[in-house]
Every structure is written in structure tokens, then in C-alpha cells.
Motif scaffolding. Structure first.
Motif, PDB file in Angstrom:
ATOM      1  N   VAL A  69       0.853  -1.185   0.000  1.00  0.00           N
ATOM      2  CA  VAL A  69       0.000   0.000   0.000  1.00  0.00           C
ATOM      3  C   VAL A  69       0.891   1.238   0.000  1.00  0.00           C
ATOM      4  O   VAL A  69       1.864   1.304   0.756  1.00  0.00           O
ATOM      5  N   LEU A  70       0.550   2.203  -0.845  1.00  0.00           N
ATOM      6  CA  LEU A  70       1.180   3.524  -0.827  1.00  0.00           C
ATOM      7  C   LEU A  70       0.074   4.561  -0.731  1.00  0.00           C
ATOM      8  O   LEU A  70      -0.812   4.602  -1.575  1.00  0.00           O
ATOM      9  N   GLN A  71       0.118   5.369   0.314  1.00  0.00           N
ATOM     10  CA  GLN A  71      -0.862   6.427   0.539  1.00  0.00           C
ATOM     11  C   GLN A  71      -0.146   7.766   0.488  1.00  0.00           C
ATOM     12  O   GLN A  71       0.720   8.035   1.322  1.00  0.00           O
ATOM     13  N   THR A  72      -0.467   8.571  -0.520  1.00  0.00           N
ATOM     14  CA  THR A  72       0.124   9.912  -0.583  1.00  0.00           C
ATOM     15  C   THR A  72      -0.796  10.892   0.129  1.00  0.00           C
ATOM     16  O   THR A  72      -2.000  10.664   0.261  1.00  0.00           O
ATOM     17  N   HIS A  73      -0.205  12.000   0.603  1.00  0.00           N
ATOM     18  CA  HIS A  73      -0.936  13.012   1.352  1.00  0.00           C
ATOM     19  C   HIS A  73      -0.909  14.333   0.593  1.00  0.00           C
ATOM     20  O   HIS A  73       0.072  14.648  -0.086  1.00  0.00           O
ATOM     21  N   VAL A  74      -1.962  15.111   0.730  1.00  0.00           N
ATOM     22  CA  VAL A  74      -2.024  16.435   0.122  1.00  0.00           C
ATOM     23  C   VAL A  74      -1.020  17.335   0.839  1.00  0.00           C
ATOM     24  O   VAL A  74      -0.912  17.318   2.064  1.00  0.00           O
ATOM     25  N   GLY A  75      -0.271  18.087   0.046  1.00  0.00           N
ATOM     26  CA  GLY A  75       0.675  19.008   0.660  1.00  0.00           C
ATOM     27  C   GLY A  75       1.631  19.615  -0.345  1.00  0.00           C
ATOM     28  O   GLY A  75       1.568  19.351  -1.547  1.00  0.00           O
ATOM     29  N   HIS A  76       2.528  20.431   0.178  1.00  0.00           N
ATOM     30  CA  HIS A  76       3.520  21.150  -0.611  1.00  0.00           C
ATOM     31  C   HIS A  76       4.834  21.057   0.147  1.00  0.00           C
ATOM     32  O   HIS A  76       4.930  21.482   1.297  1.00  0.00           O
ATOM     33  N   TRP A  77       5.842  20.477  -0.502  1.00  0.00           N
ATOM     34  CA  TRP A  77       7.130  20.248   0.133  1.00  0.00           C
ATOM     35  C   TRP A  77       8.240  20.823  -0.734  1.00  0.00           C
ATOM     36  O   TRP A  77       8.188  20.736  -1.960  1.00  0.00           O
TER      37      TRP A  77
END
Length: 128
Positions: free
Chosen positions: A92-100
Motif C-alpha cells: 500500500v502507498l498512501q500519498t498526502h495532500v501538501g507542498h514540500w
């Protein structure tokens, strides 16, 4: 000389490569430093589960080590379950909303590399 799978099966042992697993994140991130920000506008979950049904009496061994990896941008999971007659592998790969910023990409790349590395693994099934 090379030994084919049928020869191994005749001797009661098979090596099962996991190279056929595939997710969109299985590419190797570049090693050079990132120059641009990473922006994730929509969270995404990629999941694959594969169950191997073993012949009666066959036993799995040398299974990959399960793991959980975290970064601010994504979380990854490798779950391995083994029961008589069955091996299940879940990634499983879960990406998160954001700005890096560019410097924060290494954490995300590390999570992706660890999950993708499972494709280079294998396990063994044998008939005792």
C-alpha cells in the motif's frame, strides 16, 4: 547451467520472484538533487494484494520482511501473511495532500524506494 522452475519443482522446491508486482510508484526516483517543489493536490491510495495458493503439503519460507515506512508526503505498508496452503502479499502507498520543498523530497523518495524494493525479492516454497 541454469535450472528451470520445473526442475526445481521436481526436487520439491520453487523460488517465487516478486518482480511481477507493479504499482505506479515503482519507478526509481532520480538520485540527483530535486530542484523544484513537490505538490500533491489530491491524496491517492495505491494498493495491491496478491495471494498465492500452494499445493497441499507445500510450505513457504524466506518471505520478505514486512514493513511500514512514513514521510510527510506518503506512508507505505508491506504486509505478508502466511497460512497453510496460502501466502498473501499486500503493498500500500498512501500519498498526502501538501507542498514540500526540494530538500524534503528525499523522505518521499526513500519511502517509494523501500516499497519498490519488494519487487526484487523472492520467497521459496518447498515440499518437505
Amino acid at each position: 547451467s541454469d535450472v528451470c522452475s520445473s526442475d526445481l519443482a521436481d526436487r520439491g522446491r520453487l523460488v517465487v520472484p516478486l518482480s511481477f508486482l507493479h504499482m505506479s510508484a515503482d519507478h526509481d526516483p532520480p538520485d540527483e538533487p530535486r530542484r523544484h517543489d513537490v505538490m500533491v493536490r489530491t491524496a491517492r491510495r495505491d494498493e495491491e494484494t496478491m495471494t498465492f495458493h500452494l499445493p497441499v503439503g507445500w510450505v513457504a519460507s524466506d518471505l520478505p520482511t514486512p514493513g511500514v515506512w512514513h514521510s510527510d508526503a506518503a506512508d507505505a505498508l508491506l504486509e505478508i501473511t502466511s497460512a497453510p496452503g496460502r501466502v498473501t502479499i499486500k503493498r500500500v502507498l498512501q500519498t498526502h495532500v501538501g507542498h514540500w520543498g526540494p530538500g524534503e523530497f528525499d523522505d518521499l523518495a526513500g519511502v517509494m524506494r523501500k516499497l519498490a524494493a519488494v519487487r526484487a525479492a523472492a520467497f521459496t516454497v518447498a515440499h518437505p
